[in-house]
Write an enzyme that holds these catalytic residues in place. Structure first.
Site, mmCIF file in Angstrom:
data_model
loop_
_atom_site.group_PDB
_atom_site.id
_atom_site.type_symbol
_atom_site.label_atom_id
_atom_site.label_comp_id
_atom_site.label_asym_id
_atom_site.label_seq_id
_atom_site.Cartn_x
_atom_site.Cartn_y
_atom_site.Cartn_z
ATOM 1 N N THR A 130 0.829 -1.207 0.000
ATOM 2 C CA THR A 130 0.000 0.000 0.000
ATOM 3 C C THR A 130 0.866 1.260 0.000
ATOM 4 O OG1 THR A 130 -1.501 1.277 1.410
ATOM 5 C CG2 THR A 130 -0.117 -0.298 2.528
ATOM 6 N N ASP A 131 0.299 2.352 -0.509
ATOM 7 C CA ASP A 131 1.013 3.634 -0.464
ATOM 8 C C ASP A 131 1.171 4.141 0.973
ATOM 9 O OD1 ASP A 131 -1.663 4.282 -0.010
ATOM 10 O OD2 ASP A 131 -1.777 5.825 -1.567
ATOM 11 N N GLU A 132 0.377 3.574 1.895
ATOM 12 C CA GLU A 132 0.445 4.064 3.281
ATOM 13 C C GLU A 132 1.798 3.792 3.926
ATOM 14 O OE1 GLU A 132 -2.913 3.458 5.776
ATOM 15 O OE2 GLU A 132 -4.339 3.595 4.137
ATOM 16 N N TYR B 32 -1.486 -0.361 11.199
ATOM 17 C CA TYR B 32 -1.709 -1.061 9.920
ATOM 18 C C TYR B 32 -0.554 -0.788 8.958
ATOM 19 C CZ TYR B 32 -3.227 -1.541 5.071
ATOM 20 O OH TYR B 32 -3.269 -1.845 3.727
ATOM 21 N N LYS C 80 2.369 -3.258 7.296
ATOM 22 C CA LYS C 80 2.562 -3.464 5.853
ATOM 23 C C LYS C 80 4.000 -3.099 5.454
ATOM 24 C CE LYS C 80 -0.156 -4.540 3.160
ATOM 25 N NZ LYS C 80 -0.568 -5.892 2.689
#
Ligand code: NAD
Ligand code: TDX
Length: 379
Positions: free
Chosen positions: A140-142, A165, A169
């Protein structure tokens, strides 16, 4: 015949990818592995499972014996790992589950793949790998943290996650890279922006807003609704993953996004307007509304579907201000471009949610109602 292990295949993006894969290729066999947590629903992929090309296994990506058994039985050459705890708000309530699933679960799959795919050692003691294998991690870009008003995430942006979260990741990404750098494992990673489309669990912003309108509930907008997300239609994401898995060089990392940045408040306003328009154009859809007071025309009223439904609530802790992806690398290397613009995609998604209300009801039973009460009470 290529043999795929697709984990998290009963969830939102995994199920869309499974359908894409089975439609696009005749010569693939897929094992869909999913624990069926609250976010996984077997009904989503029931029509895709058969006795020849697509097998479903209920199980945990963290289960070593199960992973070894599946590798031995199905001789996978490709693993695409979607399985994860995916909701930021839940990670704030229960970080440990996120670390267990997202980090240790990924490491368990990597080890099972390593045991199955390493064929020997070269003269320098480095592992040699079966030809044509690939471990793909859906990220994810997060993992890059938050942007200010300007700039975009590139693959060179340092990892700086904020939520439990996104930290889990980012950790998983680093473990995947460690297996690449230490053992020479053929891996790839895609880091995608916010997805939307069919089969998204109603805890996430877009389906939550659609569902709350149907339920006649207030729409909770965190803070002032100024946070920006970069939205990608799920099918475009599936196509990007397929390109990276089949054509991306071993070891590669690609950002996936399509410059569809919107403030949350814009998203909510667009959904309110579109739902109301669709109910105006096709009055039969009003049977989906819980609020059934009829107007002078004898039809359920829809004049209450407006911005007065919005309720600004307490902000998410550590809420990232803005995400924005620079997709130059995947466009230049692999020719990927998003095909669905936001206006088209959001109307398709709203129509899907209205046309498939039975699916929404099936996945949002008592557990979801309890979660909702707890998460939003006193906000
Ligand atoms: P989701 O929550 O809809 O689905 C996750 C699936 O994984 C569910 O079917 C669940 O049952 C399964 N699962 C959970 N724990 C498991 C375990 N221990 N073993 C086996 N299966 C398990 O999530 P999603 O939105 O489809 O996201 C899929 C992946 O894509 C995740 O890795 C997520 O981090 C990533 N991602 C999501 C988005 C997004 O916008 N939704 C964007 C970028 C990346
Ligand atoms: O009720 C809400 N009100 C609200 O204002 C919810 C659920 C969300 N929001 C805001 C928070 C975010 O700024 O809307 C934005 C989007 O929220 P989510 O749908 O929860 O997505 P996000 O937190 O951005 O994360 C998603 O995209 C990246 C996925 O859940 C992740 O799995 C993915 O990695």
């Amino acid at each position: 015949m290529k043999s795929y292990l697709v984990t998290g295949a009963a969830g939102f993006i995994g199920s869309n990818y499974l359908k894409y894969l089975l439609t696009r290729y005749d010569d693939v066999q897929v094992v869909a592995l999913d624990l069926l947590t609250y976010a996984g629903y077997l009904g989503t992929i029931a029509d895709d499972i058969d006795s020849e090309r697509c097998f479903f296994v209920r199980g945990d990506i963290g289960d070593r014996a199960l992973a070894d058994r599946l590798f031995a039985e199905y001789k996978f050459d490709t693993v695409v790992n979607f399985a994860a705890e995916s909701h930021v708000d839940r990670s704030i309530e229960n970080p440990q589950l996120f670390l267990e699933t997202n980090i240790l679960g990924t490491q368990n799959l990597l080890d099972a793949a390593r045991r199955a795919w390493v064929t020997g050692r070269d003269a320098d003691g480095r592992p040699t790998w079966r030809a044509g294998v690939r471990f793909h991690q859906v990220s994810t870009d997060e993992v890059y943290g938050s942007l200010g008003e300007e700039g975009f995430f590139t693959e060179q942006t340092p990892l700086a996650p904020h939520s439990p979260y996104s930290a889990s990741k980012a950790s998983a990404d680093m473990i995947v890279c460690a297996y690449r750098d230490t053992y020479g494992m053929p891996v790839s990673i895609t880091r995608c922006s916010n997805n939307y489309g069919p089969y998204q669990f109603p805890e996430k912003l877009i389906p939550l807003v659609i569902n709350n309108i149907l339920e006649g509930k207030k729409i909770p907008v965190y803070g002032r609704g100024d946070n920006v997300r970069d939205w990608l239609y799920v099918e475009d994401h599936c196509k990007a993953i397929d390109l990276v898995v089949t054509q991306g060089a071993p070891g590669c990392i690609y950002n996936v996004g399509g410059h569809n940045e919107r403030r949350n408040l814009q998203i909510v306003e667009t959904i309110i307007r579109t739902v109301r328009r669709l109910m105006e154009e096709e009055p039969a859809r009003r049977t989906l509304l819980k609020r059934q007071e009829t107007g002078p025309d004898g039809l359920p009223r829809i004049d209450w579907i407006d911005e007065s439904l919005i309720s600004f609530v307490k902000d998410r802790l550590g809420h990232d201000l803005r995400y924005g992806i620079d997709p130059t690398k995947i466009t230049n290397d692999l020719g990927w471009r998003p095909e669905t613009d936001f206006e088209t995609g959001i109307e398709k998604t709203i129509r899907w949610n209205l046309d498939n209300h039975a699916w929404v009801e099936a996945v949002s039973g008592t557990d979801y109602q309890n979660y909702y009460e707890k998460m939003y009470a006193g906000r």
